[in-house]
Design a protein around this motif. Structure first.
Motif, PDB file in Angstrom:
ATOM      1  N   GLU A 150      66.267  65.424  16.253  1.00 29.39           N
ATOM      2  CA  GLU A 150      66.461  64.167  16.962  1.00 29.39           C
ATOM      3  C   GLU A 150      65.566  64.203  18.211  1.00 29.39           C
ATOM      4  O   GLU A 150      65.759  65.047  19.086  1.00 29.39           O
ATOM      5  CB  GLU A 150      67.941  64.023  17.349  1.00 29.39           C
ATOM      6  CG  GLU A 150      68.259  62.795  18.149  1.00 29.39           C
ATOM      7  CD  GLU A 150      67.799  61.507  17.499  1.00 29.39           C
ATOM      8  OE1 GLU A 150      67.033  60.762  18.153  1.00 29.39           O
ATOM      9  OE2 GLU A 150      68.212  61.242  16.347  1.00 29.39           O
ATOM     10  N   PRO A 151      64.562  63.300  18.314  1.00 30.63           N
ATOM     11  CA  PRO A 151      63.660  63.332  19.476  1.00 30.63           C
ATOM     12  C   PRO A 151      64.380  63.297  20.829  1.00 30.63           C
ATOM     13  O   PRO A 151      63.899  63.884  21.797  1.00 30.63           O
ATOM     14  CB  PRO A 151      62.790  62.093  19.268  1.00 30.63           C
ATOM     15  CG  PRO A 151      62.764  61.901  17.792  1.00 30.63           C
ATOM     16  CD  PRO A 151      64.137  62.290  17.326  1.00 30.63           C
ATOM     17  N   LYS A 152      65.558  62.651  20.872  1.00 29.37           N
ATOM     18  CA  LYS A 152      66.304  62.592  22.145  1.00 29.37           C
ATOM     19  C   LYS A 152      66.703  63.976  22.641  1.00 29.37           C
ATOM     20  O   LYS A 152      66.854  64.172  23.840  1.00 29.37           O
ATOM     21  CB  LYS A 152      67.543  61.713  21.990  1.00 29.37           C
ATOM     22  CG  LYS A 152      67.244  60.221  22.080  1.00 29.37           C
ATOM     23  CD  LYS A 152      68.507  59.409  22.072  1.00 29.37           C
ATOM     24  CE  LYS A 152      68.751  58.984  20.643  1.00 29.37           C
ATOM     25  NZ  LYS A 152      69.868  58.136  20.394  1.00 29.37           N
ATOM     26  N   PRO A 206      64.869  67.775   5.313  1.00 27.09           N
ATOM     27  CA  PRO A 206      63.936  67.998   6.423  1.00 27.09           C
ATOM     28  C   PRO A 206      62.773  68.873   5.972  1.00 27.09           C
ATOM     29  O   PRO A 206      62.944  69.772   5.161  1.00 27.09           O
ATOM     30  CB  PRO A 206      64.789  68.725   7.462  1.00 27.09           C
ATOM     31  CG  PRO A 206      66.206  68.444   7.095  1.00 27.09           C
ATOM     32  CD  PRO A 206      66.221  68.240   5.605  1.00 27.09           C
ATOM     33  N   LYS A 233      57.049  62.321  17.797  1.00 31.66           N
ATOM     34  CA  LYS A 233      58.442  61.954  17.493  1.00 31.66           C
ATOM     35  C   LYS A 233      58.657  61.856  15.987  1.00 31.66           C
ATOM     36  O   LYS A 233      59.657  62.357  15.457  1.00 31.66           O
ATOM     37  CB  LYS A 233      58.821  60.632  18.168  1.00 31.66           C
ATOM     38  CG  LYS A 233      59.043  60.751  19.653  1.00 31.66           C
ATOM     39  CD  LYS A 233      59.654  59.502  20.226  1.00 31.66           C
ATOM     40  CE  LYS A 233      58.585  58.657  20.861  1.00 31.66           C
ATOM     41  NZ  LYS A 233      59.100  57.537  21.626  1.00 31.66           N
ATOM     42  N   GLU A 234      57.710  61.218  15.272  1.00 30.93           N
ATOM     43  CA  GLU A 234      57.825  61.095  13.810  1.00 30.93           C
ATOM     44  C   GLU A 234      57.859  62.467  13.143  1.00 30.93           C
ATOM     45  O   GLU A 234      58.633  62.697  12.208  1.00 30.93           O
ATOM     46  CB  GLU A 234      56.657  60.277  13.249  1.00 30.93           C
ATOM     47  CG  GLU A 234      56.735  58.803  13.560  1.00 30.93           C
ATOM     48  CD  GLU A 234      55.511  58.041  13.070  1.00 30.93           C
ATOM     49  OE1 GLU A 234      54.817  58.539  12.147  1.00 30.93           O
ATOM     50  OE2 GLU A 234      55.245  56.950  13.606  1.00 30.93           O
ATOM     51  N   VAL A 241      61.294  64.039  13.691  1.00 28.80           N
ATOM     52  CA  VAL A 241      62.280  63.424  12.792  1.00 28.80           C
ATOM     53  C   VAL A 241      62.102  63.977  11.371  1.00 28.80           C
ATOM     54  O   VAL A 241      63.081  64.343  10.710  1.00 28.80           O
ATOM     55  CB  VAL A 241      62.164  61.881  12.818  1.00 28.80           C
ATOM     56  CG1 VAL A 241      62.987  61.246  11.698  1.00 28.80           C
ATOM     57  CG2 VAL A 241      62.613  61.346  14.182  1.00 28.80           C
ATOM     58  N   GLY A 263      63.662  67.099  10.858  1.00 27.85           N
ATOM     59  CA  GLY A 263      65.121  67.093  10.922  1.00 27.85           C
ATOM     60  C   GLY A 263      65.682  67.180  12.327  1.00 27.85           C
ATOM     61  O   GLY A 263      66.863  67.462  12.510  1.00 27.85           O
TER      62      GLY A 263
END
Length: 143
Positions: A136-138, A3, A127-128, A131, A134
């Motif tokens: 998680e967008p959720k 990350p 979002k990218e 990620v 490291g």
């Protein structure tokens, strides 16, 4: 891949305007922000990402650069832009309690690019960046 750290720059757009940003997510990063920096490039900024919406408050302790802060709703819509002055420890609080993202830029940047409330943040690029950092967008309600 490892990350990327908070010092990494990511491309982002607000409306049609390009901005290179560092993405702050962890508590320590959110607290540090742009403290102790002598300068910020013309089209550079810092995104503060929160796990959910709420009222947001910022101050300029140990921050040497005059800044603007844009407050964004969970769907990436710019709600307001506020000016912040170097070393001013009075809080600058969002008018809205529906703020999940904040983006600091050099003072006058939003005005110079004619970015007003209603402008949209490029959520795909955000979002990218999450990620790549490291995350998680959720975790932030981003699908």
């Amino acid at each position: 891949a490892q990350p990327k750290g908070p010092e990494t720059w990511f491309p982002l757009k607000i409306g049609s305007v390009d901005l290179n940003v560092q993405v702050m997510v962890r508590d320590m990063e959110l607290q540090q922000g742009l403290m102790h920096r002598a300068m910020l490039g013309d089209d550079e900024g810092m995104v503060f990402v929160y796990p959910s919406a709420g009222g947001r408050s910022f101050w300029m302790r140990n921050t040497l650069i005059p800044l603007d802060i844009g407050f964004f709703s969970p769907d990436g819509v710019l709600s307001e832009v506020r000016a912040m002055n170097p070393l001013d420890e009075n809080p600058v609080t969002s008018y809205s309690s529906n703020i999940q993202f904040a983006i600091e830029t050099n003072q006058g940047w939003y005005h110079a690019h004619d970015l007003k409330p209603g402008a949209h943040l490029d959520m795909g690029a955000l979002k990218e960046a999450l990620v790549a950092r490291g995350f998680e967008p959720k975790e932030f309600g981003l699908r």
